[in-house]
Design an enzyme around this catalytic site. Structure first.
Site, PDB file in Angstrom:
ATOM      1  N   GLU A  61       0.873  -1.255  -0.023  1.00 44.29           N
ATOM      2  CA  GLU A  61      -0.117  -0.070  -0.001  1.00 44.29           C
ATOM      3  C   GLU A  61       0.916   1.497  -0.036  1.00 44.29           C
ATOM      4  OE1 GLU A  61      -3.618   0.393   2.474  1.00 44.29           O
ATOM      5  OE2 GLU A  61      -2.568   1.958   3.301  1.00 44.29           O
ATOM      6  N   TYR A  62       0.393   2.159  -0.693  1.00 45.00           N
ATOM      7  CA  TYR A  62       1.143   3.575  -0.766  1.00 45.00           C
ATOM      8  C   TYR A  62       0.025   4.596  -0.715  1.00 45.00           C
ATOM      9  CZ  TYR A  62       4.681   0.756  -3.076  1.00 45.00           C
ATOM     10  OH  TYR A  62       5.847  -0.209  -3.222  1.00 45.00           O
TER      11      TYR A  62
ATOM     12  N   PRO B 282       2.250  11.475  -2.000  1.00 46.68           N
ATOM     13  CA  PRO B 282       2.879  12.414  -1.020  1.00 46.68           C
ATOM     14  C   PRO B 282       2.212  13.721  -1.369  1.00 46.68           C
ATOM     15  CG  PRO B 282       4.408  11.022  -2.189  1.00 46.68           C
ATOM     16  CD  PRO B 282       3.153  10.643  -2.929  1.00 46.68           C
TER      17      PRO B 282
ATOM     18  N   HIS C  34     -15.157  -1.431  14.556  1.00 44.82           N
ATOM     19  CA  HIS C  34     -14.965   0.078  13.996  1.00 44.82           C
ATOM     20  C   HIS C  34     -14.976   1.011  15.197  1.00 44.82           C
ATOM     21  CE1 HIS C  34     -15.690   3.428  11.567  1.00 44.82           C
ATOM     22  NE2 HIS C  34     -15.455   2.783  10.464  1.00 44.82           N
TER      23      HIS C  34
ATOM     24  N   ASP D 165     -16.240   3.751  14.957  1.00 48.17           N
ATOM     25  CA  ASP D 165     -17.829   4.414  15.349  1.00 48.17           C
ATOM     26  C   ASP D 165     -18.803   3.384  15.462  1.00 48.17           C
ATOM     27  OD1 ASP D 165     -16.405   6.832  15.002  1.00 48.17           O
ATOM     28  OD2 ASP D 165     -16.846   6.761  12.782  1.00 48.17           O
TER      29      ASP D 165
ATOM     30  N   LYS E 114     -21.950  -5.703   3.434  1.00 49.58           N
ATOM     31  CA  LYS E 114     -21.183  -5.148   2.241  1.00 49.58           C
ATOM     32  C   LYS E 114     -20.854  -6.406   1.496  1.00 49.58           C
ATOM     33  CE  LYS E 114     -18.306  -3.223   5.105  1.00 49.58           C
ATOM     34  NZ  LYS E 114     -16.935  -2.246   5.684  1.00 49.58           N
TER      35      LYS E 114
END
Length: 567
Positions: free
Chosen positions: A21-22, A25, A157, A159, A173
């Site tokens: 993962e990136y 910037p 989660h 929340d 989902k």
């Protein structure tokens, strides 16, 4: 291709597979250097890479560019994150259309983070309030063109305190059309194994890809777990507390822990796919793969072959040059610039915000909150996630005086002239070294006081400053000819070149500005519309300036504060 095919193949073969993962910037040169780094890391042969999506589509163009470049230039399959919070239908339509045109076949459908403490916040488009809304819409509009991933939360989660309800949301989902689940970061593998078992018991049979984040530095690790509310085993925290002053040992421990978790999840839960959050760095990721015997060591980037005068684009040095640490005061050229500190702040739900910060109605009320934070009577401010570091004890009294004068500090450090790297207060890095610091201070100040302040600062040649406001007005005493990266923290260690982890420069200051003023906006959203507190915080964000001041003579530790307090 659709990455679900690769994920399922790895599970069928019972072989460990990995992906990276990136994030985009914050600076142009950082993005260019990430493209170079992506080329080197593509040689590690990940199954795919993913790229994060900024809140409300703030990194839309960069995310799309990074994904399309990775595919066209390096032949990597890409997974584009897409959030729906603060994204109207038109924006989502554009993002999906452009992704398809770029040949991107994989979407990680996320709700995204609404403004923290969102009691008085209204979504841009009520059609997209949750990730399931996005999953359904993608399936409705694009059928099976996209492979869709969704997020899973082994610890629940943040929340949704009801874990059973959170599990039902996840099943919804998947039933709506998600192909696989990618987990939030975690550091307790047993918790993840138990969660995976519960998923299966609830009829959730989609492949699960654990997210693995190697520990970058002790401080950034603490920020991340606080921001994401991640629990860490007592032994891990104890081990890290023992070595927290040695950045190299912390990184090595992070690699070892990641390897242990991957092996444990593979053996105990039969998980074969792992998504490594690289934080746009490469060394820890490579070391993890080598320890797992998944990739051969590359002799071309071993430290013994690094030339101390090699330019940054030299592959021999490129893996190492920005490792310690990155973030708000790191090197703005780094692909990892701004990785964890730029947008993190202590924004709370309204009830908690009032308990912590009260109902400020005057600028003096705000000033008192800053003073209380300096004295340790307040745990955090929107710009400061944790209590002041121990090193600030040496300048605590002066900081209180500065804040009482109307200079509200959000960052500072004292001057240090050759402290041992093992010093309990100032030490960092490997043993046997010495560390140095220039005194600097960053603060907000009212517009009517900025002109006088900058005149006083400009009288001393050893002081440099940058100042800006929310509108973008800018002032500095650093000429274009003298503009350079100003190292304000550096270490000299046996057998190593000088390490400069903290750099202050125009590019990084300007990149930080939007987030710094954005936190005023988020703070005001914690209070009811048209309340005195909200109006006060809004007015302050509009008229105050952000100023960063460095005293470049670290052998005169008091001069900066004398100038700040002079009349």
């Amino acid at each position: 291709m659709k990455i679900i095919d690769k994920i399922q193949q790895a599970q069928k073969d019972k072989q460990i597979a990995y992906s990276f993962e990136y994030f985009p910037p914050k600076t142009e040169v950082g993005f260019a250097n990430l493209i170079d780094r992506l080329g080197r890391m593509s040689q590690l042969e990940p199954e795919f890479i993913s790229c994060t999506w900024g809140a409300g589509g703030s990194t839309h163009d960069r995310t799309l560019e990074l994904c399309s470049t990775a595919q066209s230039l390096y032949g990597l399959d890409t997974l584009m994150h897409l959030t729906c919070t603060n994204m109207g239908k038109a924006k989502i339509d554009i993002a999906l259309k452009q992704a398809k045109e770029a040949g991107i076949r994989n979407i990680l459908a996320l709700r995204g983070d609404p403004p923290r403490g969102h009691e008085y916040w209204t979504p841009v488009d009520s059609q997209f309030s949750h990730a399931i809304d996005l999953v359904k819409y993608i399936r409705q509009e694009y059928k099976d063109y996209f492979c869709i991933g969704v997020a899973g939360y082994p610890e629940g989660h943040i929340d949704c305190p009801d874990k059973e309800q959170d599990m039902l949301h996840l099943k919804e989902k998947v039933d709506a059309g998600a192909d696989f689940i990618m987990t939030q970061l975690f550091y307790d593998a047993d918790v993840c194994v138990a969660w995976i078992q519960k998923c299966r018991q609830h009829g959730i049979h989609a492949p699960i890809v654990p997210g693995i984040m190697p520990i970058p530095t002790y401080q950034s690790f603490r920020r991340m777990i606080n921001l994401c509310n991640v629990k860490v085993p007592a032994k891990v925290m104890h081990d890290l507390d023992e070595i927290k002053a040695d950045d190299q040992k912390v990184k090595e421990y992070g690699v070892h822990l990641a390897v242990e978790m991957i092996q444990y999840l593979h053996q105990q839960a039969g998980i074969c796919n792992f998504h490594i959050s690289t934080l746009n760095l490469e060394r820890s990721t490579r070391l993890i793969l080598e320890a797992l015997h998944l990739h051969k060591a590359s002799e071309s980037i071993q430290p013994s072959k690094v030339s101390p005068w090699a330019p940054i684009h030299d592959p021999a040095r490129a893996e190492l040059w920005d490792e310690f640490p990155n973030g708000r005061y790191g090197d703005s050229r780094s692909p990892a610039y701004g990785q964890t500190t730029h947008s993190s702040g202590q924004i709370l739900p309204t009830s908690q915000a009032i308990i912590k910060w009260g109902l400020p109605e005057t600028e003096d009320d705000i000033g008192q909150l800053f003073v209380k934070y300096i004295k340790g009577e307040l745990e955090s401010l929107p710009w400061c996630e944790e209590r002041l570091q121990t090193e600030s004890d040496a300048i605590c009294q002066r900081l209180c005086q500065i804040n009482q004068r109307g200079y509200w500090t959000v960052s500072s450090q004292p001057a240090v002239n050759g402290a041992s790297s093992l010093d309990e207060v100032y030490g960092w890095g490997p043993k046997g070294g010495y560390v140095y610091q220039k005194a600097f201070i960053e603060f907000f100040v009212a517009e009517d006081g900025i002109e006088d302040l900058l005149k006083r600062l400009g009288k001393d040649e050893s002081i440099t400053y940058y100042a800006t406001n929310q509108k973008g007005d800018f002032s500095t005493n650093v000429s274009d000819a003298d503009e350079a990266q100003n190292a304000v923290t550096w270490g000299v260690f046996p057998g190593k070149e000088i390490i400069q982890p903290t750099i202050i420069e125009k590019a990084s200051f300007e990149a930080w500005k939007d987030d710094a003023f954005g936190l005023w906006r988020e703070w005001e959203e914690q209070y009811p519309p048209n309340s005195k507190s909200q109006e006060l915080l809004h007015a302050i964000g509009q008229k105050y300036w952000l100023v960063n001041v460095v005293h470049n003579d670290f052998q005169q530790p008091d001069l900066l504060f004398d100038v700040m307090l002079s009349t």
